[in-house]
Structures are given as structure tokens and as C-alpha cells.
Design a protein around this motif. Structure first.
Motif, PDB file in Angstrom:
ATOM      1  N   UNK A  75      79.844  71.575  24.165  1.00 43.95           N
ATOM      2  CA  UNK A  75      79.994  72.974  23.781  1.00 43.95           C
ATOM      3  C   UNK A  75      80.195  73.119  22.277  1.00 43.95           C
ATOM      4  N   UNK A  76      80.047  74.330  21.789  1.00 45.84           N
ATOM      5  CA  UNK A  76      80.083  74.554  20.336  1.00 45.84           C
ATOM      6  C   UNK A  76      81.421  74.198  19.710  1.00 45.84           C
ATOM      7  N   UNK A  77      82.490  74.138  20.539  1.00 44.23           N
ATOM      8  CA  UNK A  77      83.817  73.832  19.983  1.00 44.23           C
ATOM      9  C   UNK A  77      84.139  72.337  19.948  1.00 44.23           C
ATOM     10  N   UNK A  78      83.300  71.508  20.550  1.00 43.65           N
ATOM     11  CA  UNK A  78      83.607  70.080  20.672  1.00 43.65           C
ATOM     12  C   UNK A  78      83.616  69.385  19.312  1.00 43.65           C
ATOM     13  N   UNK A  79      84.462  68.385  19.175  1.00 44.80           N
ATOM     14  CA  UNK A  79      84.558  67.641  17.920  1.00 44.80           C
ATOM     15  C   UNK A  79      83.467  66.582  17.793  1.00 44.80           C
ATOM     16  N   UNK A  80      82.767  66.287  18.907  1.00 53.00           N
ATOM     17  CA  UNK A  80      81.650  65.349  18.869  1.00 53.00           C
ATOM     18  C   UNK A  80      80.408  66.045  19.442  1.00 53.00           C
ATOM     19  N   UNK A  81      79.268  65.370  19.323  1.00 48.09           N
ATOM     20  CA  UNK A  81      78.015  65.882  19.866  1.00 48.09           C
ATOM     21  C   UNK A  81      77.590  64.974  21.015  1.00 48.09           C
ATOM     22  N   UNK A  82      77.305  65.575  22.175  1.00 45.20           N
ATOM     23  CA  UNK A  82      76.909  64.808  23.353  1.00 45.20           C
ATOM     24  C   UNK A  82      75.450  65.093  23.702  1.00 45.20           C
ATOM     25  N   UNK A  83      74.747  64.050  24.152  1.00 45.47           N
ATOM     26  CA  UNK A  83      73.365  64.186  24.613  1.00 45.47           C
ATOM     27  C   UNK A  83      73.217  63.472  25.962  1.00 45.47           C
TER      28      UNK A  83
END
Length: 273
Positions: A75-83
Motif C-alpha cells: 500500500x502507499x503507506x508502506x515503508x518498503x515496496x512489494x512485488x
């Protein structure tokens, strides 16, 4: 990292990162099947996106890296980026991407985009998120965003795969959300997860379009058939699935929208390999 070209250390040689690209570090990798895996990378402090958007990613393994569109699953608030990714043995990118390990570098272009965002839909009572395979990724972002529950009373995520084992990512995700301190209370009783498979015996079996057209999807969920006054739709999957589901929703009276013209359903046409 600044907009100026930078140097990152690859496995075999140094690589110049071009302007307009972030060079981020892999923080975790989890393989689900011989076809599916997820990974997370560090998030640049300046990177902003709307839940449901996609971005172009690549690897520093060639003079001219191959980039492919990947929906952001966090989600836009996450501190990391998931794929969440498929594995394609001869895929220009995924052949190599599936071998990444913690500490490796991922290249990510700086401009996210996409139509699977809340802003592209008119307000409604219920939103259906129709996904097949890794098409669940943008919805993994949206169902973790409080804005989704502020806009819709009920969120129905459908996930259709070939085999039961391919449903695990979504099943774990939904279970985690219901216990999440940020959105768990909002999602409880309002987020519904409908899984179906096409090649194995399972409680719910068949293509999602067939389940809609027969009425089984709605009877299983205990909701009325889709109608344009109350229901909204989002679609992400293979090209054939997109076309068939789009046609089915139009048969229910829904109209395709876009960022600059919100309507009653939207389609994502970005693919991996």
C-alpha cells in the motif's frame, strides 16, 4: 539517490544507474511455487504512488536493462515496496529476476502510473476486484489501504488460479490484513475473499466469468447480481481474462472508466513478460 546517474555494484560489474531510475536493495524473497514468488525492496524516500499503481522495474545485469511493468503490491503507506511475480524461464526479465537474493539491486523507474486506483471509480456500495494469477498484486495494495474502506462498504476480492497452491499468497495476505493494526478493524466483516481454481477440485471451481454468468458467484457470496447503481469493478489478469471480464461487466451495465473520467469499472493492461 539524486537524479544524476549513480554507480551500483552488481554481482559481476559496476553499473551506471541512468537518470530517472532508483537503484534499490532487495530486503526479502519468498517463493510460493515453481511459478510464483514475491519480493520486497527498499523504498526511496522521495517515491510516491497511489495504491493500485504499477511501476517499471529491471535488473542491473546488462548495458541496456530490460524493464517490465509490475504492479506495486504494497500500500502507499508502506515503508518498503512489494512485488508478486511469475517465473518465466525464457522471459527477458523474469528468467533472471526469479533468482534474486536479499541484498541484490533492483532498478525502478521513478514514475508510477495505472488505472486500478480508487480515484478512477465513481463512489458505490460494493467494489469487486477481479484477479487471476499475479493479477492480485494491485489489489494486495488496495485492500491494505484505508481509503478503499472509506469509499466502499464492501470489498470483494476474487482470485482465480490454475491450481490450489497458487492461491496461497492471497490467502496469507487476507489473513494478515484482518489482524492488521491499521486496517484490520475496517476490513473485518467488509473484506471478502473468493478463491476459485480451474484445473483441480476445489470448493469453488471455474473461470470467474463463468461463475458470474451462471450466478454462482453471487449466490456463494449471498449478494445480488452486479448492478451499475451499487457495484464497481476492477480487473487485472491475463489479456484473455481482461477481455472476457470486461465484456461480462458491460453485460451487467457497467461502463469502463479512467483516471480522467471515473466510471463504474476499470481495467489494468500492464503485463510482465
Amino acid at each position: 539517490m539524486s537524479d544524476a546517474a549513480a554507480i551500483v555494484q552488481g554481482k559481476e560489474s559496476e553499473f551506471a544507474v541512468p537518470t530517472g531510475v532508483f537503484a534499490e536493495t532487495v530486503t526479502s524473497v519468498e517463493h510460493y511455487t515453481d511459478r510464483l514468488f514475491k519480493f520486497r525492496i527498499t523504498r526511496p524516500a522521495s517515491f510516491r504512488f497511489r495504491s493500485g499503481e504499477f511501476v517499471m522495474i529491471g535488473l542491473p545485469n546488462a548495458e541496456k536493462p530490460v524493464y517490465r511493468a509490475y504492479s506495486i503490491a504494497s500500500p502507499s503507506w508502506d515503508e518498503e515496496i512489494e512485488f508478486f511475480s511469475i517465473k518465466v524461464q525464457d522471459g527477458p526479465l523474469t528468467e533472471h529476476l526469479q533468482k534474486i537474493q536479499v541484498g541484490d539491486t533492483i532498478l525502478m523507474r521513478k514514475k508510477p502510473t495505472g488505472t486500478l486506483v480508487n480515484d478512477a471509480l465513481l463512489p458505490g456500495k460494493r467494489v469487486y476486484m477481479f484477479s487471476t494469477g499475479t493479477g492480485i498484486a494491485p489489489f494486495a495494495s488496495l485492500i491494505r489501504d484505508p481509503e478503499t474502506y472509506e469509499k466502499f462498504d464492501e470489498v470483494i476480492l476474487t482470485h482465480t488460479c490454475r491450481e490450489v497452491c497458487e492461491l496461497k499468497y492471497g490467502q496469507e495476505l487476507v489473513a494478515e490484513i484482518l489482524n492488521d493494526p491499521l486496517v484490520g478493524e475496517m476490513a473485518n466483516g467488509r473484506l471478502r475473499h473468493y478463491c476459485s481454481v480451474t484445473r483441480e477440485d476445489y470448493e469453488f471451481k471455474g473461470r470467474i466469468t463463468d461463475l458470474m454468468e451462471s450466478g454462482k458467484l453471487f449466490s456463494d457470496l449471498g449478494v445480488p447480481p452486479i448492478n451499475p447503481e451499487e457495484d464497481r469493478g476492477m480487473i487485472c489478469g491475463s489479456m484473455a481474462m481482461l477481455n472476457d471480464t470486461k465484456e461480462t461487466l458491460e453485460g451487467f451495465g457497467l461502463v469502463e472508466g479512467a483516471n480522467n473520467k471515473p466510471a463504474t469499472f476499470v481495467v489494468e493492461r500492464a503485463f510482465v513478460d
